[in-house]
Design a protein around this motif. Structure first.
Motif, PDB file in Angstrom:
ATOM      1  N   GLY A   1       3.321   0.203  -1.394  1.00 57.00           N
ATOM      2  CA  GLY A   1       2.272   0.400  -0.411  1.00 57.00           C
ATOM      3  C   GLY A   1       2.511  -0.209   0.954  1.00 57.00           C
ATOM      4  O   GLY A   1       1.689  -0.048   1.841  1.00 57.00           O
ATOM      5  N   ARG A   2       3.626  -0.905   1.152  1.00 59.32           N
ATOM      6  CA  ARG A   2       3.888  -1.512   2.465  1.00 59.32           C
ATOM      7  C   ARG A   2       5.314  -1.198   2.876  1.00 59.32           C
ATOM      8  O   ARG A   2       6.249  -1.387   2.113  1.00 59.32           O
TER       9      ARG A   2
ATOM     10  N   ARG B   1      -5.532  -5.173   3.104  1.00 54.94           N
ATOM     11  CA  ARG B   1      -5.926  -4.858   1.734  1.00 54.94           C
ATOM     12  C   ARG B   1      -7.278  -5.482   1.394  1.00 54.94           C
ATOM     13  O   ARG B   1      -8.109  -4.862   0.738  1.00 54.94           O
TER      14      ARG B   1
ATOM     15  N   HIS C   1     -10.476  -3.132   0.374  1.00 53.77           N
ATOM     16  CA  HIS C   1     -10.967  -3.241  -1.008  1.00 53.77           C
ATOM     17  C   HIS C   1     -12.392  -3.743  -1.082  1.00 53.77           C
ATOM     18  O   HIS C   1     -12.968  -3.790  -2.156  1.00 53.77           O
TER      19      HIS C   1
ATOM     20  N   SER D   1      -4.118   4.879   5.089  1.00 51.96           N
ATOM     21  CA  SER D   1      -2.947   4.230   5.680  1.00 51.96           C
ATOM     22  C   SER D   1      -3.371   3.525   6.954  1.00 51.96           C
ATOM     23  O   SER D   1      -4.062   4.100   7.797  1.00 51.96           O
TER      24      SER D   1
ATOM     25  N   SER E   1      -0.623  -7.517   5.642  1.00 53.07           N
ATOM     26  CA  SER E   1      -0.869  -6.687   4.468  1.00 53.07           C
ATOM     27  C   SER E   1      -2.035  -7.226   3.648  1.00 53.07           C
ATOM     28  O   SER E   1      -2.918  -6.476   3.234  1.00 53.07           O
ATOM     29  N   ALA E   2      -2.061  -8.528   3.436  1.00 56.61           N
ATOM     30  CA  ALA E   2      -3.141  -9.144   2.662  1.00 56.61           C
ATOM     31  C   ALA E   2      -4.495  -8.955   3.354  1.00 56.61           C
ATOM     32  O   ALA E   2      -5.508  -8.647   2.707  1.00 56.61           O
TER      33      ALA E   2
ATOM     34  N   ILE F   1       0.685   0.190   5.853  1.00 54.09           N
ATOM     35  CA  ILE F   1       0.087  -0.380   4.653  1.00 54.09           C
ATOM     36  C   ILE F   1      -0.812   0.692   4.055  1.00 54.09           C
ATOM     37  O   ILE F   1      -1.734   1.175   4.725  1.00 54.09           O
ATOM     38  N   ARG F   2      -0.515   1.080   2.822  1.00 55.15           N
ATOM     39  CA  ARG F   2      -1.313   2.097   2.139  1.00 55.15           C
ATOM     40  C   ARG F   2      -2.204   1.427   1.103  1.00 55.15           C
ATOM     41  O   ARG F   2      -1.738   0.631   0.303  1.00 55.15           O
ATOM     42  N   VAL F   3      -3.473   1.784   1.154  1.00 53.75           N
ATOM     43  CA  VAL F   3      -4.429   1.344   0.149  1.00 53.75           C
ATOM     44  C   VAL F   3      -5.172   2.589  -0.296  1.00 53.75           C
ATOM     45  O   VAL F   3      -5.959   3.152   0.471  1.00 53.75           O
TER      46      VAL F   3
END
Length: 121
Positions: A75-76, A116, A120, A95, A112-113, A89-91
């Motif tokens: 995802g990254r 995400r 989420h 994207s 990224s963290a 970054i894909r969640v």
């Protein structure tokens, strides 16, 4: 795209912009998001002309892979491009693509963290 403070999606987009700017700092060039509910540029540094990084954002959002990724995991993806680095970054179906003049891998991990965490929520 105008955003209103009482819309949950708008609040999330604002949080994404602030998280990216906070983690990457002055090296951040631009940030875009592409998902089922929204597709927009969240941030473009003031010294860049409109659309300056648009081709990179569009290619990465559509899932294009770079020829020589600097880093890639689930995802990254971080790639170099002519003006610096691009991170996707894909969640889920969304994207987030950020371009920067340069980025250290620890900052990319933090970016990224942060992304995400917001997506989420």
């Amino acid at each position: 795209m105008p955003r209103s403070a009482d819309n949950t999606t708008d609040q999330r987009l604002t949080a994404l912009e602030h998280a990216c700017r906070g983690v990457v700092g002055d090296r951040l060039r631009s940030v875009s998001v592409d998902g089922p509910d929204h597709s927009t540029t969240l941030y473009r540094r003031s010294d860049l002309s409109p659309g300056a990084d648009a081709p990179v954002h569009e290619a990465m959002a559509e899932g294009a892979s770079c020829q020589s990724p600097v880093f890639a995991d689930g995802g990254r993806t971080v790639c170099s491009f002519e003006n610096g680095y691009v991170t996707r970054i894909r969640v889920g179906e969304t994207s987030v693509v950020a371009t920067s003049d340069g980025i250290k891998m620890d900052r990319d991990t933090e970016l990224s963290a942060a992304v995400r965490g917001i997506l989420h929520e």
